[in-house]
Scaffold this motif. Structure first.
Motif, PDB file in Angstrom:
ATOM      1  N   TYR A 187       0.846  -1.193   0.000  1.00 13.72           N
ATOM      2  CA  TYR A 187       0.000   0.000   0.000  1.00 13.72           C
ATOM      3  C   TYR A 187       0.883   1.245   0.000  1.00 13.72           C
ATOM      4  CZ  TYR A 187      -3.521   3.428   1.442  1.00 13.72           C
ATOM      5  OH  TYR A 187      -4.344   4.537   1.505  1.00 13.72           O
ATOM      6  N   ILE A 188       1.861   1.243   0.885  1.00 17.66           N
ATOM      7  CA  ILE A 188       2.724   2.417   1.019  1.00 17.66           C
ATOM      8  C   ILE A 188       3.463   2.692  -0.287  1.00 17.66           C
ATOM      9  CG2 ILE A 188       4.844   3.225   2.160  1.00 17.66           C
ATOM     10  CD1 ILE A 188       3.701   2.067   4.763  1.00 17.66           C
ATOM     11  N   GLU A 189       3.991   1.641  -0.875  1.00 17.19           N
ATOM     12  CA  GLU A 189       4.752   1.835  -2.108  1.00 17.19           C
ATOM     13  C   GLU A 189       3.877   2.342  -3.243  1.00 17.19           C
ATOM     14  OE1 GLU A 189       6.917  -1.757  -2.948  1.00 17.19           O
ATOM     15  OE2 GLU A 189       8.207  -1.380  -1.195  1.00 17.19           O
ATOM     16  N   LYS A 190       2.677   1.767  -3.353  1.00 20.37           N
ATOM     17  CA  LYS A 190       1.828   2.130  -4.483  1.00 20.37           C
ATOM     18  C   LYS A 190       1.090   3.450  -4.281  1.00 20.37           C
ATOM     19  CE  LYS A 190       1.227  -2.505  -6.288  1.00 20.37           C
ATOM     20  NZ  LYS A 190       0.620  -3.771  -5.927  1.00 20.37           N
ATOM     21  N   GLU A 191       0.823   3.817  -3.037  1.00 23.53           N
ATOM     22  CA  GLU A 191      -0.045   4.975  -2.792  1.00 23.53           C
ATOM     23  C   GLU A 191       0.672   6.208  -2.270  1.00 23.53           C
ATOM     24  OE1 GLU A 191      -3.047   4.729  -3.935  1.00 23.53           O
ATOM     25  OE2 GLU A 191      -2.777   2.587  -4.367  1.00 23.53           O
ATOM     26  N   THR A 192       1.984   6.129  -2.047  1.00 24.71           N
ATOM     27  CA  THR A 192       2.673   7.306  -1.532  1.00 24.71           C
ATOM     28  C   THR A 192       3.415   8.011  -2.659  1.00 24.71           C
ATOM     29  OG1 THR A 192       3.034   6.025   0.466  1.00 24.71           O
ATOM     30  CG2 THR A 192       4.204   8.123   0.323  1.00 24.71           C
ATOM     31  N   PRO A 193       3.037   9.245  -2.977  1.00 23.87           N
ATOM     32  CA  PRO A 193       3.752   9.955  -4.036  1.00 23.87           C
ATOM     33  C   PRO A 193       5.142  10.359  -3.556  1.00 23.87           C
ATOM     34  CG  PRO A 193       2.071  11.377  -3.063  1.00 23.87           C
ATOM     35  CD  PRO A 193       1.970  10.047  -2.372  1.00 23.87           C
ATOM     36  N   PRO A 194       6.095  10.502  -4.481  1.00 20.96           N
ATOM     37  CA  PRO A 194       7.461  10.806  -4.080  1.00 20.96           C
ATOM     38  C   PRO A 194       7.616  12.246  -3.585  1.00 20.96           C
ATOM     39  CG  PRO A 194       7.258  10.763  -6.486  1.00 20.96           C
ATOM     40  CD  PRO A 194       5.952  10.314  -5.944  1.00 20.96           C
ATOM     41  N   SER A 195       6.701  13.126  -3.991  1.00 14.53           N
ATOM     42  CA  SER A 195       6.842  14.523  -3.573  1.00 14.53           C
ATOM     43  C   SER A 195       5.478  15.068  -3.178  1.00 14.53           C
ATOM     44  CB  SER A 195       7.425  15.349  -4.721  1.00 14.53           C
ATOM     45  OG  SER A 195       6.651  15.163  -5.886  1.00 14.53           O
ATOM     46  N   GLY A 196       5.476  16.272  -2.600  1.00 11.10           N
ATOM     47  CA  GLY A 196       4.238  16.843  -2.089  1.00 11.10           C
ATOM     48  C   GLY A 196       4.006  16.338  -0.680  1.00 11.10           C
ATOM     49  N   TYR A 197       3.071  16.963   0.031  1.00 10.48           N
ATOM     50  CA  TYR A 197       2.904  16.615   1.437  1.00 10.48           C
ATOM     51  C   TYR A 197       2.398  15.201   1.653  1.00 10.48           C
ATOM     52  CZ  TYR A 197       2.849  17.598   6.349  1.00 10.48           C
ATOM     53  OH  TYR A 197       3.149  17.576   7.679  1.00 10.48           O
ATOM     54  N   TRP A 198       1.742  14.636   0.640  1.00  9.69           N
ATOM     55  CA  TRP A 198       1.257  13.262   0.776  1.00  9.69           C
ATOM     56  C   TRP A 198       2.390  12.247   0.902  1.00  9.69           C
ATOM     57  CZ3 TRP A 198      -2.978  11.764   2.733  1.00  9.69           C
ATOM     58  CH2 TRP A 198      -4.207  12.372   2.457  1.00  9.69           C
ATOM     59  N   LYS A 199       3.621  12.696   0.726  1.00  8.29           N
ATOM     60  CA  LYS A 199       4.705  11.733   0.927  1.00  8.29           C
ATOM     61  C   LYS A 199       4.752  11.285   2.390  1.00  8.29           C
ATOM     62  CE  LYS A 199       8.759  14.730   1.593  1.00  8.29           C
ATOM     63  NZ  LYS A 199       8.476  16.123   1.282  1.00  8.29           N
ATOM     64  N   ASN A 200       4.035  12.023   3.262  1.00  8.44           N
ATOM     65  CA  ASN A 200       3.941  11.617   4.669  1.00  8.44           C
ATOM     66  C   ASN A 200       2.817  10.613   4.926  1.00  8.44           C
ATOM     67  OD1 ASN A 200       6.007  13.404   5.836  1.00  8.44           O
ATOM     68  ND2 ASN A 200       4.667  15.011   5.035  1.00  8.44           N
ATOM     69  N   LYS A 201       2.192  10.153   3.871  1.00  8.61           N
ATOM     70  CA  LYS A 201       1.015   9.288   4.037  1.00  8.61           C
ATOM     71  C   LYS A 201       1.248   8.109   4.988  1.00  8.61           C
ATOM     72  CE  LYS A 201      -1.833   8.775   0.442  1.00  8.61           C
ATOM     73  NZ  LYS A 201      -2.405   8.251  -0.827  1.00  8.61           N
TER      74      LYS A 201
END
Ligand code: SF4
Ligand code: SF4
Ligand code: SF4
Lengths: 802, 270
Positions: A283-297
């Protein structure tokens, strides 16, 4: 919400109600604020008085909001996209857009794959997948140099987003838009001139919308069109600007934040998919973008898992990721559930504060679907139509086996807790009166229900672990009610071992050391040092003059009042309008009237590069490749329409979410049995399905009768007089109500053809003090391709004297 | 100094908050009014309703539009209703409100005839019928008092838009003219400044007052002077059980019947 999230990064109203006083031009489209959000009207009027603000209202009906408009454009239901794209075209053709803003803050300069194209109403990549229309989005991607997106800041490159946008909207000239929408050309030109004037850097334009925009088969794209227009004119992030989605209920923002939607976990984390996400790492690998604040997902998700499963959630067991419910790719939205219910695949239903027997599309069929249930639990204030579905019109209780339970619930004034308004303000309120009789608060009911279910599972059951191990510790010694403070603390978040609310989600960790039920609210329960209360309980009227009221309640995220507010100044940090300065860079630091929605510790030129911090590339999206039905909005006709699409060969959106059976029957183009366009609406006297208001004498009194609005012209043609009983018929059924004949609706001239429009309030049902026909009995079950929101706002009907 | 309310119809959004808060504050029963094509419910003030918001479609700048007007007793400076009332059941108070005292009312309904604005209504259904009209939330020492306690009326308090403003009459009158002179949209007329010798509720608007059937042909002199002359001999008639009262009785009975006819099925629980 999908339209906003795909444009800006968050699915929420960008500004807030008090901020409306800073607006120069309002465009209210698909919202009747005067009736559904009267307090919004107060601030609109304040702006008119203080700044001479102009109010444009676009609506098929002469609403109470339209009564206050400087320009009232009556447009045909379902033609918002041409209306909005036409304004963009006008702004571009006349050089009225905010060039510096779009070059710096949006993706206008990004170069798109040269094979991207648009033809005959379809974008490149059209094809089929699993027997369903779908787009292959390869050609919608950006051109890259390694990892870097190629850009042209002059905005001249033929493949840059700006040029593609310019070309796309160029087809929506005033003449064409007028033909599609039915708005006379002179009025539409006036709309374009007036609203495009807010492209001037020192001006603020504000677009207010509601269900009139979202409830279409292309509702998400309607929202996109609004978002794009506001980016183009540089109206996002500014005082008095914004895309202001007015939510339908006082706490609907709060319930959306807390994952009322089937595809989300609290705080807008996507629900894991059973096949796509086999473990946490997946999940983390597929759903976490490399940049932007969502990288803290991962921090947010793991803290959420800690809130769900407490001590049981450890690094070794993936923080119990396996215990999370997963989706399976099937449609689990409202219509998806009822389709399954119709097919007999659903055994039980808990309708908690919801009245689908009145509010659902094709409501008569939803009631029929409920007959298939083994059991039904309704949690509500009164015996709603849903609770009493078994004695609705056409139902025969003798043949219905469903076991029904009605749990009486407390009203909002009968309980304590926070309410999150449209403008994201989390405001704490206290109980005013005790609930009557056996009525209980929702928290009490949830608590008791969970404990009873857990008890059942102690005797075994399928997959009992998530239930048996759920962290559930909200008891308040000596009290029957759960402890609201404990729930609030868990939502806010805290460090394991400490019981102190964290003040920022920046402190959440992905190692299991923090617990947080919903990361976006972190800080709302933290103590304010000066007032010695939780921040959501603050009530200070201290203000900068801009109406941000930073010490009144708490606004998510981190008390930011206006989202994306890096855009309030130019890249160097000078406010676009010094008189409405949210921020100013004084050479060494920011002078602030709001909480920065950006990193305020770095140089302004640096933060200016990514002002939309939630998006991976940091720039607002004029072009968005994340949606199912296209990177730009395009006009299609509603599923039921009396006219052919004149802008392309594609009559309807190819991506609509379609269902089967009688409730999903659609009248074909040119069906002479149903020549008129119908739209549903709300009105101030009643609220949603009327569950409460139709049981409140003083509200019943101010609007006791279900009615249909029709034009004087149509009434004459049909021999209908005011107050006559009439039948309103669609291909799905008919309802009887009284006729209100007035210029509230009028025939429109659409491509030379006269089209009559009728309006139906949807507040009535067969229960309560005021009963009347249910408008939704005849609305179609067809929805938006991205969100499955039903198309309540445009369908075909006939009307005749009863 | 007398209290007044300025109603700026350009700000009214027809939200009916004033209307429902009046009902609640004054413990008035809700009824189920007949269908009204304009969706003003009830279509006029009645025996259970002190105030109602009238909805009207009209034209402005060549386009149809909607306008709303809250209607209630205007609290005349020299009220004809009070002069007509020989039982002194209606009185003008020094604070401004014109209040009705049911304990003194003999049920003659002269006030209904005398009021130039057709405001007082009769509670036809009740066993001990009363005159019904807005009391301006004034009920000194009574349960429904607000003005006497230094508060603004319930309706003003509930209005979200600033359409209703409570204050001293002379100041509000000044403010009304200030607004009219500042913004060109207003009609150059403060309704209630002079009508019937002046009223405590003042209206300004951007559409003619005829839109709401406000009587614009009311003389500018206090009507009380007329009614006194006209009715001064009525007590004698009353004592003598004379013809006028019989006529009045017949008249009100007839109205009673008509109203009852209209009120059929009005019970909200029906
Ligand atoms: S408006 Fe009519 S009822 Fe009210 S004070 Fe004047 S005369 Fe009396
Ligand atoms: S002043 Fe009081 S009694 Fe009169 S309308 Fe307003 S709330 Fe009702
Ligand atoms: S409360 Fe105010 S805005 Fe609402 S209807 Fe009454 S006067 Fe008009």
């Amino acid at each position: 919400m999908a339209g906003l999230a795909n444009s800006f990064g968050r699915g929420a109203m960008t500004n807030h109600f008090n901020d409306y006083k800073n607006t120069d031009v309002f465009l209210v489209i698909g919202s009747n604020a005067a009736e559904t959000h009267p307090m919004a009207m107060k601030w609109i009027q304040r702006a008119k008085e203080l700044r001479g603000a102009k109010l444009i209202v676009a609506d098929p009906r002469l609403t109470k909001t339209a009564a206050h408009a400087d320009i009232f454009a009556r447009h045909r239901p379902g033609t918002d996209i041409p209306f909005l794209l036409g304004i963009m075209n006008y702004a571009i053709q006349n050089n009225l857009y905010h060039k510096e803003y779009i070059a710096n803050y949006t993706n206008a300069s990004y170069l798109v794959n040269p094979n991207y194209g648009f033809q005959d109403g379809l974008f490149s990549g059209a094809g089929e997948k699993n027997g369903k229309f779908s787009y292959d989005k390869n050609t919608w991607q950006y051109q890259k140099d390694g990892e870097t997106i190629k850009k042209d800041f002059t905005l001249e490159h033929p493949n840059c987003v700006f040029q593609l946008l310019k070309k796309h909207v160029s087809r929506y000239d005033i003449e064409t838009v007028s033909k599609i929408t039915g708005v006379p050309k002179d009025i539409y030109r006036n709309v374009c001139e007036t609203f495009a004037s807010t492209g001037a850097p020192e001006k603020s334009g504000n677009i207010i919308y509601a269900m009139g925009i979202t409830q279409h088969t292309y509702g998400t794209q309607n929202v996109r069109a609004i978002a794009m227009l506001q980016l183009l004119l540089g109206n996002i992030g500014k005082a008095g600007g914004g895309v202001n989605a007015q939510r339908g209920e006082s706490n609907v923002q709060g319930s959306t934040d807390l994952a009322m939607l089937s595809h989300l976990l609290p705080g807008y984390l996507g629900v894991p998919n059973a096949t796509k996400h086999t473990c946490l790492q997946d999940y983390i690998e597929k759903e976490t973008p490399p940049s932007g604040y969502w990288k803290n997902k991962p921090k947010f998700l793991i803290s959420l898992l800690k809130a769900f499963y407490g001590e049981k959630a450890t690094k070794e067991n993936d923080f119990c990721f396996d215990w999370l419910p997963k989706v399976d790719g099937k449609n689990r939205s409202h219509m998806g559930i009822f389709q399954e219910m119709l097919d007999g695949n659903v055994k039980g239903l808990i309708a908690w504060g919801q009245n689908p027997a009145v509010g659902g599309p094709g409501a008569q069929f939803e009631r029929k679907a409920m007959e298939q249930l083994d059991w039904l639990v309704v949690v509500d204030l009164f015996e709603t139509e849903t609770a009493a579905f078994w004695h609705g019109p056409g139902a025969d209780p003798k043949n219905i086996k469903t076991e029904c339970f009605l749990l009486p619930a407390a009203f909002s004034f009968e309980k304590e807790g926070s309410v999150t308004n449209s403008g994201r303000w989390i405001q704490y309120r206290y109980k005013a009166v005790d609930p009557p009789g056996e009525a209980k608060t929702d928290t009490w009911i949830a608590d008791k229900l969970f404990k009873a279910i857990r008890k059942e599972y102690q005797n075994g059951g399928k997959f009992p672990e998530p239930i048996l191990n759920m962290h559930w510790d909200y008891d308040k010694p000596g009290h029957d009610e759960p402890d609201i403070a404990k729930i609030a603390l868990e939502i806010n978040g805290y460090a394991v071992g400490e019981n102190k609310p964290l003040d920022s989600f920046g402190k959440l960790a992905d190692d299991g050391s923090t617990v947080c039920g919903m990361w976006i609210y972190t800080g709302y329960w933290a103590m304010d040092k000066d007032f010695k209360v939780a921040k959501c309980k603050r009530r200070s009227r201290e203000d900068s003059g801009l109406g941000t009221f930073l010490k009144w309640s708490f606004s998510w995220p981190l008390n930011r009042r206006i989202l994306y507010n890096r855009c309030a100044t130019d890249p160097q940090g000078n406010p676009w309008d010094p008189k409405r300065a949210l921020f100013k860079w004084n050479g060494t630091k920011w002078i602030a009237n709001d909480v920065p929605d950006y990193n305020s510790k770095i140089a302004p030129e640096k933060s200016a590069q990514a002002p939309f911090i939630m998006l991976p590339n940091g720039n607002g999206r004029l072009f968005a490749n994340g949606l199912a039905d296209g990177p730009f909005p395009e006009h299609y006709e509603p599923m039921e329409s009396p006219v052919s699409n004149i802008i392309s060969k594609q009559q309807n959106t190819p991506c609509a979410s379609v269902f089967k059976g009688d409730w999903a029957k659609i009248a074909e183009l040119g069906d002479s049995r149903f020549p008129y366009v119908a739209t549903t609406h709300r009105q101030l006297e009643h609220y949603q399905s009327g569950a409460v208001t139709r049981n409140t004498p003083s509200l019943v009194e101010v609007c006791p009768w279900m009615y249909v609005s029709l034009s004087e012209n149509l009434a004459r043609e049909k021999g209908i007089k005011p107050g006559d009983e009439v039948w309103v018929e669609t291909i799905r059924g008919k309802i009887k109500c009284l006729a209100s004949v007035s210029p509230v609706v009028k025939p429109l001239t659409v491509n030379g053809k006269k089209i009559e429009v009728i309006g139906l309030p949807w507040h009535w049902g067969y229960q309560g003090m005021s009963t009347g026909a249910t408008a939704n009995d005849i609305t179609p079950a067809v929805g938006d391709g991205n969100t499955s929101i039903p198309e309540y706002k445009a369908f075909l009907c006939n009307i005749r004297k009863a | 100094m007398s209290k007044a309310v300025l109603v700026d119809l350009t700000k009214c959004i027809g939200c009916k908050s004033c209307q429902t808060s009046c009902k609640q504050w004054n413990d008035l029963p809700a009824i189920k009014p007949q269908f009204d094509n304009t969706l003003s419910y009830p279509a006029e003030t009645d025996g259970y309703t002190y105030t109602t918001v009238l909805h009207r479609t009209t034209e402005k700048n060549g386009q149809e539009t909607l306008r709303f007007a809250k209607r209630q007793c205007l609290h005349c400076l020299e009220p004809a209703c009070a002069s007509a009332c020989f039982a002194k059941a209606i009185q003008k108070t020094p604070e401004g409100p014109v209040v009705y005292n049911p304990d003194l009312c003999v049920g003659c309904r002269y006030c209904m005839l005398a009021c130039p604005f057709s405001i007082p209504k009769y509670d036809w259904e009740s066993v001990f019928p009363q005159i019904v009209k807005c009391q301006f939330c004034f009920d000194r020492e009574g349960t429904h008092d607000r003005i006497g306690h230094g508060m603004e009326p319930a309706c003003v308090n509930a209005c979200p838009t600033g359409c209703l403003k409570f204050g001293e009459r002379d100041e509000l009158l000044k403010e009304a003219w200030k607004r009219i002179n500042k913004y060109s949209k207003y009609i150059k007329h403060v309704y209630g400044e002079k009508e019937a010798g002046g009223t405590s509720w003042l209206y300004i608007a951007d559409v003619p007052f005829e839109t709401f059937d406000f009587r614009t042909n009311v003389p500018n002199i206090p009507l009380s002077t007329y009614s006194h002359d006209y009715l001064k001999w009525s007590p004698a008639v009353f004592i003598g059980g004379g013809a006028l009262l019989s006529a009045l009785h017949f008249y009100t009975k007839r109205r009673n019947e008509i109203a009852k006819e209209k009120d059929k099925n009005h019970d909200i629980n029906a």
